[in-house]
Write a protein that holds these residues in place. Structure first.
Motif, PDB file in Angstrom:
ATOM      1  N   GLU A 241      16.787 -10.107 -16.478  1.00  0.00           N
ATOM      2  CA  GLU A 241      16.741 -11.400 -15.806  1.00  0.00           C
ATOM      3  C   GLU A 241      17.782 -11.486 -14.694  1.00  0.00           C
ATOM      4  O   GLU A 241      17.487 -11.948 -13.590  1.00  0.00           O
ATOM      5  CB  GLU A 241      16.973 -12.538 -16.814  1.00  0.00           C
ATOM      6  CG  GLU A 241      15.818 -12.787 -17.761  1.00  0.00           C
ATOM      7  CD  GLU A 241      15.938 -12.002 -19.057  1.00  0.00           C
ATOM      8  OE1 GLU A 241      15.232 -12.306 -20.012  1.00  0.00           O
ATOM      9  OE2 GLU A 241      16.764 -11.069 -19.094  1.00  0.00           O
TER      10      GLU A 241
ATOM     11  N   ILE B 135      16.678  -9.121 -11.703  1.00  0.00           N
ATOM     12  CA  ILE B 135      15.618  -9.629 -10.824  1.00  0.00           C
ATOM     13  C   ILE B 135      16.152 -10.757  -9.959  1.00  0.00           C
ATOM     14  O   ILE B 135      15.769 -10.888  -8.784  1.00  0.00           O
ATOM     15  CB  ILE B 135      14.377 -10.072 -11.628  1.00  0.00           C
ATOM     16  CG1 ILE B 135      13.201 -10.341 -10.681  1.00  0.00           C
ATOM     17  CG2 ILE B 135      14.666 -11.294 -12.467  1.00  0.00           C
ATOM     18  CD1 ILE B 135      12.706  -9.149  -9.920  1.00  0.00           C
TER      19      ILE B 135
ATOM     20  N   LEU C  14      16.113 -10.653  -5.884  1.00  0.00           N
ATOM     21  CA  LEU C  14      15.534 -11.740  -5.088  1.00  0.00           C
ATOM     22  C   LEU C  14      16.572 -12.385  -4.179  1.00  0.00           C
ATOM     23  O   LEU C  14      16.258 -12.784  -3.050  1.00  0.00           O
ATOM     24  CB  LEU C  14      14.919 -12.796  -6.011  1.00  0.00           C
ATOM     25  CG  LEU C  14      13.707 -12.341  -6.829  1.00  0.00           C
ATOM     26  CD1 LEU C  14      13.252 -13.451  -7.771  1.00  0.00           C
ATOM     27  CD2 LEU C  14      12.558 -11.920  -5.920  1.00  0.00           C
TER      28      LEU C  14
ATOM     29  N   ALA D  93      11.608  -5.350  -5.207  1.00  0.00           N
ATOM     30  CA  ALA D  93      11.325  -6.553  -5.994  1.00  0.00           C
ATOM     31  C   ALA D  93       9.976  -6.444  -6.692  1.00  0.00           C
ATOM     32  O   ALA D  93       9.848  -6.781  -7.884  1.00  0.00           O
ATOM     33  CB  ALA D  93      11.369  -7.783  -5.087  1.00  0.00           C
TER      34      ALA D  93
ATOM     35  N   PHE E 178       9.549  -5.940 -10.761  1.00  0.00           N
ATOM     36  CA  PHE E 178       8.826  -7.001 -11.460  1.00  0.00           C
ATOM     37  C   PHE E 178       7.718  -6.422 -12.335  1.00  0.00           C
ATOM     38  O   PHE E 178       7.552  -6.807 -13.504  1.00  0.00           O
ATOM     39  CB  PHE E 178       8.246  -7.988 -10.455  1.00  0.00           C
ATOM     40  CG  PHE E 178       7.230  -8.923 -11.043  1.00  0.00           C
ATOM     41  CD1 PHE E 178       7.633 -10.021 -11.788  1.00  0.00           C
ATOM     42  CD2 PHE E 178       5.862  -8.690 -10.875  1.00  0.00           C
ATOM     43  CE1 PHE E 178       6.695 -10.877 -12.356  1.00  0.00           C
ATOM     44  CE2 PHE E 178       4.926  -9.539 -11.436  1.00  0.00           C
ATOM     45  CZ  PHE E 178       5.343 -10.638 -12.179  1.00  0.00           C
TER      46      PHE E 178
ATOM     47  N   ARG F 140       8.035  -6.924 -16.436  1.00  0.00           N
ATOM     48  CA  ARG F 140       7.444  -8.244 -16.625  1.00  0.00           C
ATOM     49  C   ARG F 140       7.341  -8.652 -18.094  1.00  0.00           C
ATOM     50  O   ARG F 140       7.277  -9.849 -18.417  1.00  0.00           O
ATOM     51  CB  ARG F 140       6.072  -8.301 -15.951  1.00  0.00           C
ATOM     52  CG  ARG F 140       5.012  -7.434 -16.603  1.00  0.00           C
ATOM     53  CD  ARG F 140       3.782  -7.317 -15.717  1.00  0.00           C
ATOM     54  NE  ARG F 140       2.675  -6.594 -16.353  1.00  0.00           N
ATOM     55  CZ  ARG F 140       2.623  -5.276 -16.465  1.00  0.00           C
ATOM     56  NH1 ARG F 140       3.626  -4.528 -16.003  1.00  0.00           N
ATOM     57  NH2 ARG F 140       1.583  -4.700 -17.049  1.00  0.00           N
TER      58      ARG F 140
ATOM     59  N   CYS G 146       3.178 -18.314  -9.357  1.00  0.00           N
ATOM     60  CA  CYS G 146       4.185 -18.334 -10.429  1.00  0.00           C
ATOM     61  C   CYS G 146       3.646 -19.048 -11.666  1.00  0.00           C
ATOM     62  O   CYS G 146       3.872 -18.605 -12.799  1.00  0.00           O
ATOM     63  CB  CYS G 146       5.460 -19.027  -9.944  1.00  0.00           C
ATOM     64  SG  CYS G 146       6.423 -18.058  -8.758  1.00  0.00           S
TER      65      CYS G 146
ATOM     66  N   THR H  26      12.043 -15.098 -13.036  1.00  0.00           N
ATOM     67  CA  THR H  26      11.487 -14.618 -11.772  1.00  0.00           C
ATOM     68  C   THR H  26      10.838 -15.764 -10.995  1.00  0.00           C
ATOM     69  O   THR H  26      11.046 -15.902  -9.774  1.00  0.00           O
ATOM     70  CB  THR H  26      10.453 -13.515 -12.026  1.00  0.00           C
ATOM     71  OG1 THR H  26      11.058 -12.449 -12.762  1.00  0.00           O
ATOM     72  CG2 THR H  26       9.904 -12.975 -10.718  1.00  0.00           C
ATOM     73  N   SER H  27      10.068 -16.584 -11.684  1.00  0.00           N
ATOM     74  CA  SER H  27       9.384 -17.700 -11.027  1.00  0.00           C
ATOM     75  C   SER H  27      10.386 -18.697 -10.460  1.00  0.00           C
ATOM     76  O   SER H  27      10.210 -19.198  -9.332  1.00  0.00           O
ATOM     77  CB  SER H  27       8.444 -18.397 -12.023  1.00  0.00           C
ATOM     78  OG  SER H  27       7.407 -17.524 -12.419  1.00  0.00           O
TER      79      SER H  27
END
Length: 365
Positions: free
Chosen positions: A135, A138, A142, A183, A187, A191, A262, A277-278
């Motif tokens: 977490e 990512i 981003l 990225a 992901f 995921r 998302c 991520t969202s």
């Protein structure tokens, strides 16, 4: 009608008086008759003038509204997703194809290739900072992408003055594309990491709903994405102010599309990594709403304020408030080649998921 009859009788009386001698009674009545006729003629003229003034006033009251409606419907920005086959150049598309092949080849050799590409070292640095937490990693990926992508977009007016629009676009792409690749691959590979929160994949209708949300999200691409020759700097890149098509629904379609994407993926996967991520993606895109408006305001000034006044960030808000009036043939603004390409790309990407996953696993990022 009475006035017309009186004027006729007056004319006959005058003619009779000129041919014969008037009697004494007629001579006594003539001044009063002339006064009465003059009064009626004057009254009729005043009525006619009043009617004319009333008509002029009504027209004057109607004209501003008519002009206002016309001004409201007149485009200030550009027509989004317009594509004219007659204006296409085989030479330009040939150059684009050659550039795309060269850039992708260079990207693989310098950045992606396992064991020798710089992306391995870049990712190792980030994971050393985050302790390998998926977490946190990512979010770091981003954040770095957002800083360079939005930062270079903000510096664009100054950079173009120094090195030109095409050269600056090349630098922008050579920085953004490698960071976006990391990225995407990270992901895909992670995921299903993180803490499980829910699992509704087996619920009837969920797969179909997720698929539809994801499919629709790609129709909210920002229209500048369709200008592929500008993206590749074959044509001189410009900062466009679009106003038709998807822009009538929302002034920031990229943010809305990202939100739909998302939502679909978070519903389907349902773990802490996907939620993180969202959230990271949406924070960047919400910042992009402010950042994009600021850049358009700086370039277009009052013209942008006019477009802004009849569009909205929230989808359909300007339409519901009456600030945006959709033309009767609005659907035709989507019956264009770029949206056909989006449809084919989205379907292709869906069926290519296994290939994308295999390629990502091969890189082991």
């Amino acid at each position: 009608m009475n006035g017309l009859a009186l004027r006729s009788r007056s004319s006959l009386s005058v003619q009779h008086a000129s041919s014969s001698k008037p009697c004494g009674l007629l001579q006594l009545a003539r001044p009063a008759l002339k006064h009465r006729i003059g009064h009626l003629v004057l009254h009729q003229a005043q009525l006619s003038s009043s009617v004319v003034r009333s008509n002029v006033t009504c027209k004057a009251a109607q004209e501003p509204a008519s002009l206002s409606d016309e001004a409201a419907n007149k485009l200030i920005g550009e027509d989004a997703a317009a594509f004219d086959f007659g204006k296409q150049s085989l030479q330009s598309w040939g150059i684009f194809s050659a550039l795309l092949t060269g850039v992708l080849g260079l990207l693989y050799v310098v950045w992606i290739a396992p064991g020798s590409g710089l992306a391995d070292d870049y990712l190792n640095v980030l994971e050393a900072v985050t302790g390998g937490n998926p977490e946190a990693t990512i979010l770091m990926i981003l954040f770095v992408f957002a800083c360079f992508h939005s930062g270079l977009a903000g510096l664009r007016p100054y950079g173009e003055q120094v090195i030109g629009a095409r050269a600056y676009r090349v630098i922008f792409a050579l920085v953004s594309l490698p960071l976006a690749t990391v990225a995407l691959v990270y992901f895909i590979n992670h995921r299903y990491d993180g803490t499980p929160l829910w699992n509704i994949q087996g619920v009837a209708g969920v797969h179909e709903a997720v698929w539809m949300l994801n499919f629709i999200s790609f129709f909210f691409l920002y229209p500048s994405t369709f200008n592929i020759l500008e993206v590749a700097a074959v044509d001189e890149p410009k900062l466009h102010m679009w106003e038709t098509g998807i822009m009538r629904i929302t002034r920031h379609p990229q943010m809305v599309g990202q939100g739909l994407w998302c939502l679909a993926h978070t519903l389907w996967v349902g773990n802490s990594f996907m939620v993180t991520t969202s959230l990271g993606l949406m924070v960047h895109h919400l910042f992009g709403c402010w950042h994009g408006d600021r850049r358009l305001k700086a370039k277009y000034g009052e013209a942008f304020e006019s477009v802004k006044s009849r569009t909205s960030i929230m989808p359909f808000q300007a339409i519901l408030e009456g600030r945006q009036v959709l033309p009767p043939d609005y659907y035709k603004e989507f019956l264009r080649m770029p949206y056909l390409a989006v449809t084919l790309f989205t379907l292709g990407a869906y069926f290519a998921h296994p290939v994308m996953q295999s390629a990502s696993f091969y890189l082991k990022w």
